[in-house]
Design an enzyme around this catalytic site. Structure first.
Site, PDB file in Angstrom:
ATOM      1  CB  THR A 151      38.112  23.579  35.367  1.00  0.00           C
ATOM      2  OG1 THR A 151      37.174  22.976  34.486  1.00  0.00           O
ATOM      3  CG2 THR A 151      38.772  22.509  36.226  1.00  0.00           C
ATOM      4  CG  ASP A 152      37.071  30.562  35.084  1.00  0.00           C
ATOM      5  OD1 ASP A 152      35.839  30.544  34.921  1.00  0.00           O
ATOM      6  OD2 ASP A 152      37.765  31.577  34.917  1.00  0.00           O
ATOM      7  CE  LYS A 153      37.598  33.118  27.776  1.00  0.00           C
ATOM      8  NZ  LYS A 153      37.424  34.575  27.557  1.00  0.00           N
ATOM      9  N   GLY A 427      39.669  26.016  39.951  1.00  0.00           N
ATOM     10  CA  GLY A 427      39.414  26.106  38.528  1.00  0.00           C
ATOM     11  C   GLY A 427      38.507  27.253  38.164  1.00  0.00           C
ATOM     12  CG  ASP A 429      42.206  30.596  39.017  1.00  0.00           C
ATOM     13  OD1 ASP A 429      41.856  31.159  40.050  1.00  0.00           O
ATOM     14  OD2 ASP A 429      43.136  29.798  38.962  1.00  0.00           O
TER      15      ASP A 429
END
Length: 431
Positions: A151-153, A427, A429
């Site tokens: 999952t990203d920031k 995630g 993104d």
């Protein structure tokens, strides 16, 4: 020794009748024989005792007892480590929930300590709680660590699952959570097969996206109007558009990393719909659910972004059909704030091992209440508060007019043969 001296003295005394030089020769032969016997005797003594005798003869033994041998004792820390190694080290999965605000995603970034991630916090807690040795914290491959999805920031999770090998210490969940911040929590642990890999064994992933319903208002409406309420007709139209995503489609236009002829751009979506809206702090919100085998980077946010553009009147419904083709279509990407990894699914694994009597099914039904409570306490309030303070959705809506949804690029994109496959990594993104 006294006997030896007496014998030597007798040999040195003048013989009564002997051949000249016989006495000297005899003494030499006797001394040689004694020396050989002594060497033979030493060879028969164990090496450890032999070394002790040699040290005694050389005056190097500081102990009165000739049989004493020095022993080296390990430091207390190493003794403790040996005790830990006696504990069972098993392959397990951990069920995690976290609010992603303030973190640069899930995955650890070695060498980038200024960008703190969820895994940084988890690994530190595992070491401090005594679940893994310290060197496993610096080299995660040593504990066979794998996460279901990156999952990203700013992206949160209510049902993230990671697999790893660790020591099954007493009160393990309590000890791990003791070293985690309140916005990150391990909710469950289950034993799995030795070769289990949380990413490869995952059949599907379910994400949710929470947004203010004013995002579905027509472009002529005032998007700053906090009194807006989603009508039944608008919700039905949005769900009709979301249902178009079901099935297998070429999603190359929904990511920046795949070309139209890249086989990995084809993804299977099982379901996608928007739930009934609800009001929080005077603002109406709704949650969109999407379940698929796997997702590419930015895919979910662009799927939502395109439906919003159509409902608001910026794009025609035919834009969806054109997006499956080879030509490049300009698709807006919704903000990352509301994206949450809800659940990961292991249907095939559960069917094979869930009822074998040795392993538990990975369905986490017994943790549903804890998951719901964590979302209500940490995830939803963070999304609502951040949206009210930063207005990320409202600011993004103001950018929709700059997109040209009718134009398409005549040439096709690169084949994507050299692109990195970010399967399962919606995630990732980026903002």
């Amino acid at each position: 020794m006294l006997k030896l001296r007496l014998i030597l003295n007798k040999l040195r005394s003048p013989p009564i009748a002997c051949v000249k030089g016989w006495a000297d020769t005899s003494i030499h032969l006797f001394q040689t024989s004694c020396k050989m016997s002594e060497e033979l005797h030493l060879k028969e003594i164990p090496a450890e005792a032999n070394d002790t005798l040699k040290r005694t003869a050389e005056g190097k033994d500081d102990h009165g007892d000739i049989g004493h041998v020095d022993k080296k004792f390990k430091p207390n820390a190493e003794d403790t480590n040996d005790e830990q190694k006696k504990l069972p080290k098993r392959k397990v999965v951990l069920l995690m929930a976290y609010s992603g605000k303030g973190y640069h995603g899930m995955q650890r970034n070695p060498g980038s300590s200024q960008f703190k991630t969820i895994e940084d916090e988890l690994v530190t807690a595992l070491v401090k709680s005594g679940c893994i040795p310290e060197n496993h914290g610096t080299d995660m491959k040593k504990m066979s660590f794998q996460r279901c999805a990156r999952t990203d920031k700013g992206v949160s999770a209510a049902g993230q699952v990671v697999s790893l090998k660790l020591w099954l210490i007493d009160d393990i969940l309590e000890k791990i959570n003791r070293h985690l911040p309140s916005q990150i929590k391990v909710l469950g642990l289950k034993r799995v097969t030795g070769g289990f890999n949380s990413k490869n064994k995952c059949d599907a992933r379910t994400y949710s996206y929470m947004l203010p319903t004013v995002a579905f208002a027509h472009k002529d409406k005032d998007q700053q109007d906090s009194s807006y309420r989603l009508s039944k007709e608008t919700l039905e139209r949005a769900n009709k558009l979301f249902s178009c995503y079901k099935g297998t489609h070429n999603f190359h236009n929904f990511t920046s990393q795949k070309g139209p002829r890249d086989p990995s751009a084809r993804r299977y979506i099982m379901e996608m719909f928007c739930e009934e809206p609800f009001v929080r702090q005077g603002l109406e919100f709704a949650v969109i659910k999407v379940k698929g085998q796997s997702f590419m980077m930015h895919q979910i946010r662009k799927m939502i972004g395109l439906v919003i553009a159509v409902v608001r009147g910026y794009a025609g419904e035919d834009t969806l059909e054109r997006s499956w083709g080879e030509k490049k279509v300009d698709i807006p990407k919704a903000p990352g704030l509301g994206l949450v990894l809800e659940q990961v699914h292991f249907e095939k694994y559960n069917k094979r091992f869930g009822s074998d009597g040795l392993h538990e099914p990975l369905d986490w039904r017994e943790q549903e209440a804890k998951i719901a409570a964590f979302k209500e306490e940490h995830i939803y309030p963070t999304i609502i508060q951040t949206e009210q303070e930063e207005k990320s959705m409202l600011n993004w809506l103001s950018t929709l007019p700059i997109h040209d949804f009718e134009a398409t690029v005549s040439g096709v994109q690169n084949s994507g043969a050299g692109a990195r496959d970010d399967e399962d990594d919606e995630g990732n993104d980026s903002d």
